[in-house]
Design a protein around this motif. Structure first.
Motif, PDB file in Angstrom:
ATOM      1  N   LEU A 259       0.831  -1.200   0.000  1.00  0.00           N
ATOM      2  CA  LEU A 259       0.000   0.000   0.000  1.00  0.00           C
ATOM      3  C   LEU A 259       0.871   1.257   0.000  1.00  0.00           C
ATOM      4  N   SER A 260       1.921   1.259   0.811  1.00  0.00           N
ATOM      5  CA  SER A 260       2.800   2.427   0.878  1.00  0.00           C
ATOM      6  C   SER A 260       3.485   2.682  -0.459  1.00  0.00           C
ATOM      7  N   ASP A 261       3.924   1.606  -1.120  1.00  0.00           N
ATOM      8  CA  ASP A 261       4.585   1.759  -2.416  1.00  0.00           C
ATOM      9  C   ASP A 261       3.631   2.358  -3.447  1.00  0.00           C
ATOM     10  N   LEU A 262       2.414   1.833  -3.487  1.00  0.00           N
ATOM     11  CA  LEU A 262       1.452   2.324  -4.470  1.00  0.00           C
ATOM     12  C   LEU A 262       1.090   3.781  -4.214  1.00  0.00           C
ATOM     13  N   VAL A 263       0.914   4.147  -2.959  1.00  0.00           N
ATOM     14  CA  VAL A 263       0.555   5.539  -2.641  1.00  0.00           C
ATOM     15  C   VAL A 263       1.681   6.488  -3.010  1.00  0.00           C
ATOM     16  N   SER A 264       2.927   6.125  -2.684  1.00  0.00           N
ATOM     17  CA  SER A 264       4.050   7.019  -2.970  1.00  0.00           C
ATOM     18  C   SER A 264       4.365   7.084  -4.459  1.00  0.00           C
ATOM     19  N   ASP A 265       4.172   5.989  -5.186  1.00  0.00           N
ATOM     20  CA  ASP A 265       4.544   5.942  -6.605  1.00  0.00           C
ATOM     21  C   ASP A 265       3.449   6.460  -7.532  1.00  0.00           C
ATOM     22  N   ARG A 266       2.166   6.304  -7.123  1.00  0.00           N
ATOM     23  CA  ARG A 266       1.077   6.554  -8.069  1.00  0.00           C
ATOM     24  C   ARG A 266       0.163   7.718  -7.692  1.00  0.00           C
ATOM     25  N   THR A 267       0.266   8.244  -6.461  1.00  0.00           N
ATOM     26  CA  THR A 267      -0.730   9.221  -6.023  1.00  0.00           C
ATOM     27  C   THR A 267      -0.067  10.475  -5.465  1.00  0.00           C
ATOM     28  N   ASP A 268      -0.904  11.466  -5.169  1.00  0.00           N
ATOM     29  CA  ASP A 268      -0.446  12.715  -4.556  1.00  0.00           C
ATOM     30  C   ASP A 268      -0.771  12.771  -3.068  1.00  0.00           C
ATOM     31  N   LEU A 269      -1.135  11.657  -2.464  1.00  0.00           N
ATOM     32  CA  LEU A 269      -1.510  11.653  -1.057  1.00  0.00           C
ATOM     33  C   LEU A 269      -0.300  11.928  -0.172  1.00  0.00           C
ATOM     34  N   THR A 270      -0.551  12.589   0.957  1.00  0.00           N
ATOM     35  CA  THR A 270       0.514  12.958   1.889  1.00  0.00           C
ATOM     36  C   THR A 270       0.772  11.826   2.886  1.00  0.00           C
ATOM     37  N   ASP A 271       1.796  12.023   3.717  1.00  0.00           N
ATOM     38  CA  ASP A 271       2.113  11.032   4.745  1.00  0.00           C
ATOM     39  C   ASP A 271       0.961  10.896   5.742  1.00  0.00           C
ATOM     40  N   ALA A 272       0.320  12.014   6.077  1.00  0.00           N
ATOM     41  CA  ALA A 272      -0.819  11.950   6.992  1.00  0.00           C
ATOM     42  C   ALA A 272      -1.973  11.170   6.371  1.00  0.00           C
ATOM     43  N   ASP A 273      -2.198  11.370   5.051  1.00  0.00           N
ATOM     44  CA  ASP A 273      -3.231  10.590   4.358  1.00  0.00           C
ATOM     45  C   ASP A 273      -2.891   9.106   4.390  1.00  0.00           C
TER      46      ASP A 273
ATOM     47  N   GLY B 168      -8.030   8.996 -13.079  1.00  0.00           N
ATOM     48  CA  GLY B 168      -8.011   7.535 -13.068  1.00  0.00           C
ATOM     49  C   GLY B 168      -7.860   7.041 -11.647  1.00  0.00           C
ATOM     50  N   TRP B 169      -7.924   5.722 -11.499  1.00  0.00           N
ATOM     51  CA  TRP B 169      -7.920   5.135 -10.169  1.00  0.00           C
ATOM     52  C   TRP B 169      -6.928   3.981 -10.117  1.00  0.00           C
ATOM     53  N   VAL B 170      -6.332   3.781  -8.930  1.00  0.00           N
ATOM     54  CA  VAL B 170      -5.479   2.627  -8.687  1.00  0.00           C
ATOM     55  C   VAL B 170      -5.960   1.946  -7.406  1.00  0.00           C
ATOM     56  N   ALA B 171      -6.074   0.620  -7.463  1.00  0.00           N
ATOM     57  CA  ALA B 171      -6.495  -0.161  -6.295  1.00  0.00           C
ATOM     58  C   ALA B 171      -5.282  -0.408  -5.405  1.00  0.00           C
ATOM     59  N   ILE B 172      -5.334   0.059  -4.161  1.00  0.00           N
ATOM     60  CA  ILE B 172      -4.175  -0.061  -3.273  1.00  0.00           C
ATOM     61  C   ILE B 172      -4.380  -1.091  -2.162  1.00  0.00           C
ATOM     62  N   ALA B 173      -5.601  -1.593  -1.971  1.00  0.00           N
ATOM     63  CA  ALA B 173      -5.835  -2.598  -0.933  1.00  0.00           C
ATOM     64  C   ALA B 173      -7.099  -3.373  -1.262  1.00  0.00           C
ATOM     65  N   GLN B 174      -7.168  -4.601  -0.768  1.00  0.00           N
ATOM     66  CA  GLN B 174      -8.298  -5.482  -1.043  1.00  0.00           C
ATOM     67  C   GLN B 174      -8.570  -6.334   0.180  1.00  0.00           C
ATOM     68  N   MET B 175      -9.836  -6.582   0.460  1.00  0.00           N
ATOM     69  CA  MET B 175     -10.221  -7.430   1.586  1.00  0.00           C
ATOM     70  C   MET B 175     -11.412  -8.281   1.195  1.00  0.00           C
ATOM     71  N   ARG B 176     -11.367  -9.573   1.555  1.00  0.00           N
ATOM     72  CA  ARG B 176     -12.468 -10.490   1.282  1.00  0.00           C
ATOM     73  C   ARG B 176     -13.188 -10.822   2.582  1.00  0.00           C
ATOM     74  N   PRO B 177     -14.476 -11.138   2.510  1.00  0.00           N
ATOM     75  CA  PRO B 177     -15.216 -11.436   3.743  1.00  0.00           C
ATOM     76  C   PRO B 177     -14.947 -12.857   4.218  1.00  0.00           C
ATOM     77  N   THR B 178     -15.028 -13.048   5.518  1.00  0.00           N
ATOM     78  CA  THR B 178     -14.971 -14.403   6.076  1.00  0.00           C
ATOM     79  C   THR B 178     -16.370 -14.934   6.366  1.00  0.00           C
ATOM     80  N   THR B 179     -17.383 -14.091   6.135  1.00  0.00           N
ATOM     81  CA  THR B 179     -18.762 -14.475   6.443  1.00  0.00           C
ATOM     82  C   THR B 179     -19.569 -14.845   5.207  1.00  0.00           C
ATOM     83  N   GLY B 180     -19.018 -14.737   4.039  1.00  0.00           N
ATOM     84  CA  GLY B 180     -19.758 -15.021   2.811  1.00  0.00           C
ATOM     85  C   GLY B 180     -18.818 -15.286   1.654  1.00  0.00           C
ATOM     86  N   PRO B 181     -19.379 -15.645   0.486  1.00  0.00           N
ATOM     87  CA  PRO B 181     -18.533 -15.926  -0.691  1.00  0.00           C
ATOM     88  C   PRO B 181     -17.923 -14.653  -1.255  1.00  0.00           C
TER      89      PRO B 181
END
Length: 534
Positions: free
Chosen positions: A4-18, A64-77
């Motif tokens: 996540l840190s690599d993608l934010v620093s390489d692809r976005t304008d977000l700050t350290d606080a963000d 445009g958009w870049v996906a920086i994180a993903q999470m799957r549920p443990t309660t469903g498919p």
């Protein structure tokens, strides 16, 4: 896969606080995925080459958009079995994301989409920190097993909706209130929903069972959770803060309670929609077995440390008895032999003394080496006036390496003082170097510097090299360590080669004197002699 840190620093304008805010969100968003029965994807806007004036704060349209994180549920498919982190999509490809970003609201419009042959309902939740938009969470629900939801599922979904609104309002995650226990309870462990007054409006079957084990047989619904828990855990001892306040749902808190031999972990998450606190969700988990095991381990650790302490005391007693016996002897050879035995026993006692203060079987050997070196200097003859010194670091060693190495180091130092530097001035130095043997690391040499069959370790070293060097009289012309009749050197060879599977080498120094090279593997699960040093 990029972080996540690599993608934010390489692809976005977000700050350290963000970035810090997003890290806090991602560390706790399994809760939202499980409550929603849905996959979560965090999209952030791509860096613009030259952001238009007035849009550099992240409020304007994204290119445009870049996906920086993903999470799957443990309660469903899952709706997305493939990994999408790092995926880049242009503006307009994800319509709901664009709308949620532009209008700063949760977007739930649209019919279910079909991806990979399954119906998926898409929702978009803007992620806000203060007044600044950071990105959008895409919530994707697999509808292939759609059916009439139970009360538990309805409670989950309502809690997920409230939590999503808190994310969109910038109220979640809680600043400075990250989960601080070893493993916070999960949704499936047990969930309790509270109203504004702290009364239970719903308790999942797992939560109800956990409270029954604490000693509350009735239904929790309608009860004040804080009052019930306080009554169950009342031991008559003063508490730092009343459980009634802790479990009222007014602030995010984590606590463990114990009653009737059962231990339960509780995490309170206030639900604030708009400017109104509407209630809270409480996650609970029975951790009785885990805490029992923790206590058993603590007891075993304390027992092991006590054993090492007593062994150290017994060894010191043996050394004192040998010292007394040596003083009574009139034969110089016998007195010298007992003095050597005292030093050998003392070096082992130093290791056990260190082990008695450590929670595991790992030892910072630098302290032991310094004490052994100091001990050798103290017993040297006044005529030599030699003060040994150490260069380099031994680092942390396992106990099975530290004990024989301490004995070997004691023998080598004493041998150098008695033979190499006898009746003369000189220097005696111990050099230590941890390194990665070539071909011994699964990660390869990395950026380390090669040195003739050795690779300097960038990560964890696999071998230790110790050199004991003096500038004394040097080795005899016919010296052979394998055929020597010196008991001390025979002990060193047995310990280093036989017990540790290492390498022992004696060399004459070109400038005069002797150096002894000890090379041992640190992975004692694979003991074998080390490669010859060129």
């Amino acid at each position: 896969m990029p972080t996540l840190s690599d993608l934010v620093s390489d692809r976005t304008d977000l700050t350290d606080a963000d970035l810090e805010w997003l890290h806090a969100l991602v560390s706790d968003w399994q809760l939202l995925a499980d409550l929603s029965f849905a996959d979560l994807l965090l999209w952030v806007p791509l860096r613009s080459p030259e952001p238009p004036q007035g849009e550099a704060d992240g409020q304007g349209a994204a290119s445009g958009w870049v996906a920086i994180a993903q999470m799957r549920p443990t309660t469903g498919p899952t709706a997305y079995p493939e990994d999408l982190v790092g995926k880049v999509v242009p503006k307009g490809r994800r319509g709901l994301i664009d709308v949620a970003w532009r209008e700063r609201r949760i977007v739930r419009e649209g019919d279910p989409e079909w991806g990979s042959g399954i119906p998926v309902r898409e929702e978009s939740i803007p992620v806000r920190r203060g007044a600044k938009l950071l990105g959008v969470i895409q919530r994707s629900t697999n509808l292939s097993s759609a059916r009439t939801p139970s009360r538990l599922e309805l409670t989950y979904l309502q809690s997920a909706s409230d939590l999503a609104q808190m994310i969109a309002d910038g109220r979640f995650p809680f600043a400075g209130q990250e989960p601080n226990l070893v493993r916070s309870p999960r949704v499936g462990d047990g969930l309790i929903r509270l109203d504004r007054a702290g009364r239970v409006t719903y308790a999942s079957p797992n939560a109800q069972s956990a409270y029954r084990r604490l000693g509350f047989p009735a239904d929790l619904v309608g009860e004040s959770l804080g009052a019930v828990t306080t009554e169950l855990c009342d031991t008559g001892e003063p508490m730092e803060e009343a459980l009634t306040a802790l479990l009222s749902g007014k602030a995010p808190r984590e606590v463990e309670v114990e009653a009737r031999g059962s231990v339960m972990q509780l995490r309170t998450i206030p639900l604030v929609v708009g400017a109104t606190r509407i209630g809270a969700i409480v996650l609970c988990r029975d951790v009785t077995e885990l805490r029992w095991r923790d206590r058993e381990l603590m007891t075993k650790d304390a027992t092991i440390r006590e054993i090492h302490h007593r062994v150290k005391n017994n060894l010191q007693t043996v050394a004192a008895l040998l010292r007394l016996q040596a003083r009574r002897l009139q034969i110089p050879e016998g007195r010298m032999a007992l003095d050597e035995a005292v030093r050998r026993v003392g070096s082992i006692a130093i290791v056990h003394e260190t082990l008695s203060h450590t929670p595991d079987e790992l030892i910072d050997f630098d302290d032991i080496a310094d004490r052994v070196i100091t001990m050798a200097g103290e017993v040297s003859t006044p005529e030599t006036r030699v003060t040994p010194k150490r260069t380099g670091n031994f680092g942390v060693l396992p106990a099975e390496v530290a004990t024989p190495l301490a004995m070997a180091l004691t023998e080598l130092l004493q041998n150098a003082l008695e033979h190499g530097l006898a009746n003369r001035f000189g220097t005696l130095e111990v050099l230590a170097d941890r390194y990665e043997a070539e071909g011994g690391s699964q990660d390869g040499p990395g950026e380390g510097a090669e040195d003739g069959g050795r690779v300097k370790a960038k990560g964890e070293a696999s071998r230790l090299e110790v050199v004991v060097a003096d500038d004394g009289v040097g080795l005899p012309p016919d010296f052979d360590v394998e055929s020597t009749d010196s008991l001390g050197l025979q002990i060193v060879r047995t310990l280093i080669v036989g017990e540790l599977g290492g390498r022992l080498e004696f060399r004459r120094r070109p400038s005069g004197g002797t150096e002894v090279i000890v090379d041992v593997p640190l992975d004692q699960g694979r003991r074998r002699p080390g490669p010859p040093r060129p």
